[in-house]
Write an enzyme that holds these catalytic residues in place. Structure first.
Site, PDB file in Angstrom:
ATOM      1  N   SER A  21       0.829  -1.163  -0.184  1.00 27.78           N
ATOM      2  CA  SER A  21      -0.019   0.069   0.059  1.00 27.78           C
ATOM      3  C   SER A  21       0.917   1.204  -0.003  1.00 27.78           C
ATOM      4  O   SER A  21       0.136   2.148   0.050  1.00 27.78           O
ATOM      5  CB  SER A  21      -0.859  -0.112   1.244  1.00 27.78           C
ATOM      6  OG  SER A  21      -0.284  -0.211   2.328  1.00 27.78           O
ATOM      7  N   ASN A 108      -2.370  -3.306  13.046  1.00 26.57           N
ATOM      8  CA  ASN A 108      -3.709  -3.030  12.704  1.00 26.57           C
ATOM      9  C   ASN A 108      -4.357  -1.993  13.682  1.00 26.57           C
ATOM     10  O   ASN A 108      -5.161  -1.274  13.295  1.00 26.57           O
ATOM     11  CB  ASN A 108      -4.339  -4.294  13.324  1.00 26.57           C
ATOM     12  CG  ASN A 108      -3.827  -5.564  12.306  1.00 26.57           C
ATOM     13  OD1 ASN A 108      -3.407  -5.432  11.258  1.00 26.57           O
ATOM     14  ND2 ASN A 108      -4.066  -6.872  12.789  1.00 26.57           N
ATOM     15  N   HIS A 154     -40.528  22.622 -10.364  1.00 28.97           N
ATOM     16  CA  HIS A 154     -40.512  21.770 -11.444  1.00 28.97           C
ATOM     17  C   HIS A 154     -39.956  22.427 -12.652  1.00 28.97           C
ATOM     18  O   HIS A 154     -40.309  22.242 -13.950  1.00 28.97           O
ATOM     19  CB  HIS A 154     -42.021  21.351 -11.912  1.00 28.97           C
ATOM     20  CG  HIS A 154     -42.961  20.912 -11.050  1.00 28.97           C
ATOM     21  ND1 HIS A 154     -43.149  19.735 -10.355  1.00 28.97           N
ATOM     22  CD2 HIS A 154     -43.598  21.749  -9.994  1.00 28.97           C
ATOM     23  CE1 HIS A 154     -43.997  19.646  -9.381  1.00 28.97           C
ATOM     24  NE2 HIS A 154     -44.323  20.809  -8.952  1.00 28.97           N
ATOM     25  N   SER A 275     -14.386  26.933 -26.544  1.00 29.54           N
ATOM     26  CA  SER A 275     -14.612  25.467 -27.370  1.00 29.54           C
ATOM     27  C   SER A 275     -13.538  25.469 -28.217  1.00 29.54           C
ATOM     28  O   SER A 275     -12.908  26.544 -29.010  1.00 29.54           O
ATOM     29  CB  SER A 275     -15.781  25.485 -28.026  1.00 29.54           C
ATOM     30  OG  SER A 275     -15.820  24.661 -29.043  1.00 29.54           O
ATOM     31  N   LYS A 281     -18.033  30.033 -28.000  1.00 30.14           N
ATOM     32  CA  LYS A 281     -18.550  29.628 -26.769  1.00 30.14           C
ATOM     33  C   LYS A 281     -17.840  30.145 -25.669  1.00 30.14           C
ATOM     34  O   LYS A 281     -16.394  30.456 -25.732  1.00 30.14           O
ATOM     35  CB  LYS A 281     -18.248  28.022 -26.929  1.00 30.14           C
ATOM     36  CG  LYS A 281     -19.161  27.310 -27.639  1.00 30.14           C
ATOM     37  CD  LYS A 281     -20.528  27.405 -27.282  1.00 30.14           C
ATOM     38  CE  LYS A 281     -20.777  26.503 -26.257  1.00 30.14           C
ATOM     39  NZ  LYS A 281     -20.812  25.143 -26.513  1.00 30.14           N
ATOM     40  N   ASN A 283     -17.641  28.512 -21.975  1.00 29.50           N
ATOM     41  CA  ASN A 283     -18.320  27.176 -21.242  1.00 29.50           C
ATOM     42  C   ASN A 283     -18.212  27.534 -19.780  1.00 29.50           C
ATOM     43  O   ASN A 283     -17.124  27.868 -19.076  1.00 29.50           O
ATOM     44  CB  ASN A 283     -17.683  26.207 -21.775  1.00 29.50           C
ATOM     45  CG  ASN A 283     -18.133  25.944 -23.291  1.00 29.50           C
ATOM     46  OD1 ASN A 283     -19.362  26.238 -23.627  1.00 29.50           O
ATOM     47  ND2 ASN A 283     -17.161  25.083 -24.030  1.00 29.50           N
ATOM     48  N   GLU A 288     -19.441  22.541 -14.035  1.00 28.34           N
ATOM     49  CA  GLU A 288     -19.849  21.277 -14.838  1.00 28.34           C
ATOM     50  C   GLU A 288     -18.717  20.095 -14.087  1.00 28.34           C
ATOM     51  O   GLU A 288     -19.468  19.039 -13.770  1.00 28.34           O
ATOM     52  CB  GLU A 288     -19.415  21.548 -16.249  1.00 28.34           C
ATOM     53  CG  GLU A 288     -20.614  22.051 -16.858  1.00 28.34           C
ATOM     54  CD  GLU A 288     -20.447  22.237 -18.529  1.00 28.34           C
ATOM     55  OE1 GLU A 288     -21.021  21.668 -19.282  1.00 28.34           O
ATOM     56  OE2 GLU A 288     -19.246  22.922 -18.700  1.00 28.34           O
ATOM     57  N   TYR A 315      -9.264  -7.450  11.968  1.00 30.53           N
ATOM     58  CA  TYR A 315      -8.724  -7.166  10.729  1.00 30.53           C
ATOM     59  C   TYR A 315      -8.556  -8.202   9.542  1.00 30.53           C
ATOM     60  O   TYR A 315      -8.243  -9.211   9.817  1.00 30.53           O
ATOM     61  CB  TYR A 315      -7.295  -6.512  11.124  1.00 30.53           C
ATOM     62  CG  TYR A 315      -6.623  -6.071   9.912  1.00 30.53           C
ATOM     63  CD1 TYR A 315      -6.726  -4.596   9.533  1.00 30.53           C
ATOM     64  CD2 TYR A 315      -5.825  -6.792   9.001  1.00 30.53           C
ATOM     65  CE1 TYR A 315      -6.298  -4.302   8.323  1.00 30.53           C
ATOM     66  CE2 TYR A 315      -5.137  -6.124   7.866  1.00 30.53           C
ATOM     67  CZ  TYR A 315      -5.390  -4.864   7.624  1.00 30.53           C
ATOM     68  OH  TYR A 315      -4.752  -4.253   6.484  1.00 30.53           O
TER      69      TYR A 315
HETATM   70  N1  ARG Z   1      -1.301  -1.372   5.037  1.00 26.20           N
HETATM   71  C1  ARG Z   1      -2.094  -2.233   5.755  1.00 26.20           C
HETATM   72  C2  ARG Z   1      -3.674  -1.629   5.767  1.00 26.20           C
HETATM   73  O1  ARG Z   1      -3.702  -0.500   5.192  1.00 26.20           O
HETATM   74  C3  ARG Z   1      -1.709  -1.941   7.393  1.00 26.20           C
HETATM   75  C4  ARG Z   1      -2.168  -3.013   8.050  1.00 26.20           C
HETATM   76  C5  ARG Z   1      -1.566  -4.343   7.858  1.00 26.20           C
HETATM   77  N2  ARG Z   1      -2.078  -5.282   8.874  1.00 26.20           N
HETATM   78  C6  ARG Z   1      -1.858  -6.751   8.440  1.00 26.20           C
HETATM   79  N3  ARG Z   1      -2.115  -7.342   9.352  1.00 26.20           N
HETATM   80  N4  ARG Z   1      -1.138  -6.971   7.400  1.00 26.20           N
HETATM   81  O2  ARG Z   1      -4.436  -1.928   6.326  1.00 26.20           O
END
Ligand code: ARG
Length: 456
Positions: A21, A108, A154, A275, A281, A283, A288, A315
């Protein structure tokens, strides 16, 4: 995170990349560092690390923050996530002492804490953006108490209102958004750290102390819930979805108003686009885009609800999927609030001549002709039918109500007298709606004063 003790084969690179991540959770770094600092101070207080070790760890965390600010801390996928990256870097810097950081802690409870710190911080910022936007709406309203604009039901002309009343309707929406965020913060403001992996810890930690250091209201009550709860993310995404709904409704009106068909506003060069093909135009891309971006925010809310559905305690790695939608939503909403504030400030000019003409050119004073008869004693439903017939006949003759002669009025009902013209003039029509919360000028002035007080 894989220790050398348990595994003897390296991770498949595809799995490593899939699992990581770090590509997006680096956004959590400031919160991760804040959480770690509080954790170290708590560990020192309870004697799990010595004061000297505590100082070394805090110094190391400061150095990481500095390296990050200077662009020198750029962990790659080999680090899996921001939590492992910080711990590994600290250990590289400090040697054995660095390995004490993760005492009595799991990623966690750590990631749940980081995420709450992030959402608390950004909820506060968004309340600030909302307040700024409300200030701009209020200033617009103060300038336009006696500017009249057709109001619709309406999308058909209904009755004219004070333009201030229209701006203040959005003030109300954004004020509710502030209140909703303040309410979400109540439940967000609880510390998961100390829940451990899921069951708490055997070590003598002091969760109340960590909570106090980080400014949390209290430690969470249940460690299983602490590591697996993401209700606060859903609540925030939901509150932010409603902000986008409000921004989108406002955008839609501005887009309509800027069209030739309405012609109530003209876009300024600083906020309008052209445009590539049609030379004439100009816009309204800005409103939007705001309207369009509500789609991704609603999508993220649905996505997050779906991630949580059926997740067993506690978790699960599924929860890593909470971050990208949350970060994208927060970024989107913060930007849209800023851009809408700018657009209301310098994105358009009002065509006041067109507005003045617009409230004269229709039958939106018909209710007032009926109320005129009611004031003279006629039952409303009877007055309503009489004026309905008046409108139908006027339409057939290509006239507006104000163009009818008194004789014509009186053929529909003898109670009409010369003061009917004053009673149906747009200004009178608006100023007479003096019920609490209505568009009458006196009401609007009082509403403005109350709005100012609420804004602070
Ligand atoms: N990168 C993990 C998340 O976003 C962090 C927690 C990871 N925990 C684990 N037991 N693998 O959730």
């Amino acid at each position: 995170m894989r220790g050398p003790g348990r595994f003897d084969q390296p991770l498949d690179p595809l799995v490593a990349a899939f699992n990581a991540s770090i590509g997006f959770d680096r956004e959590l770094l400031p919160y991760d560092l804040a959480g770690s600092r509080a954790h170290v101070r708590m560990l020192t207080k309870v004697g799990l690390v010595t004061p000297q070790e505590g100082e070394l760890l805090l110094g190391g965390l400061d150095r990481i923050e500095q390296e990050w600010q200077e662009g020198q801390f750029n962990p790659g996928v080999d680090q899996e996530d921001i939590h492992s990256a910080v711990e590994n870097h600290l250990t590289q810097q400090l040697g054995a002492v660095g390995k004490k950081l993760h005492t009595a802690r799991s990623r966690n409870d750590q990631v749940a804490t980081d995420l709450r710190l992030y959402t608390l911080d950004h909820s506060g910022r968004i309340i600030g953006h909302l307040t700024t936007l409300m200030g701009v709406l209020l200033a617009l309203a103060q300038k336009h108490v006696e500017t009249l604009i057709p109001a619709y039901t309406h999308l058909q002309r209904a009755q004219p209102v004070s333009l201030a009343h229209h701006w203040l309707a959005y003030f109300e929406m954004f004020d509710r958004d502030r209140a909703r965020l303040t309410d979400c913060i109540e439940r967000m403001n609880i510390l998961p750290l100390g829940s451990g992996a899921l069951a708490g810890t055997t070590l003598p930690i002091d969760r109340a102390y960590t909570a106090a250091l980080l400014g949390f209201r209290a430690p969470c009550e249940n460690s299983l819930d602490g590591v697996s709860d993401r209700d606060f993310v859903v609540e925030l995404l939901s509150a932010l979805s409603l902000i986008m709904a409000h921004l989108s409704r406002l955008s839609e009106e501005l887009i309509l108003w800027s069209s030739r068909e309405f012609g109530f506003i003209q876009l300024t060069d600083r906020c309008a686009t052209g445009s590539s093909l049609m030379p004439q135009k100009k816009n309204p891309d800005v409103p939007e885009l705001i309207r369009g971006k509500s789609g991704r925010v609603y999508g993220h809310l649905m996505g997050m609800l779906t991630v949580l559905k059926s997740l067993p305690l506690a978790y699960n790695k599924d929860l890593q999927e909470d971050k990208e939608p949350l970060f994208d939503t927060v970024r989107t909403v913060e930007t849209c609030l800023e851009i809408m504030t700018l657009f209301l400030t310098e994105g358009f000019t009002l065509d006041t001549a067109r507005l003045a003409q617009a409230v004269e050119e229709d039958y939106s004073n018909a209710t007032d002709a009926a109320d005129y008869l009611v004031r003279k004693g006629l039952p409303f439903r009877e007055a309503y039918y009489i004026v309905g017939a008046l409108v139908r006949s006027s339409l057939a003759n290509g006239k507006l109500l104000k163009d009818l002669s008194l004789r014509e009025w009186q053929t529909f009902h003898p109670l009409f007298e010369a003061d009917i013209y004053e009673a149906i003039s747009p200004k009178q029509v608006v100023s007479a709606r003096n019920s609490y919360g209505g568009t009458g000028f006196a009401q609007v002035r009082e509403a403005l004063a109350r709005a100012q007080a609420r804004l602070g």
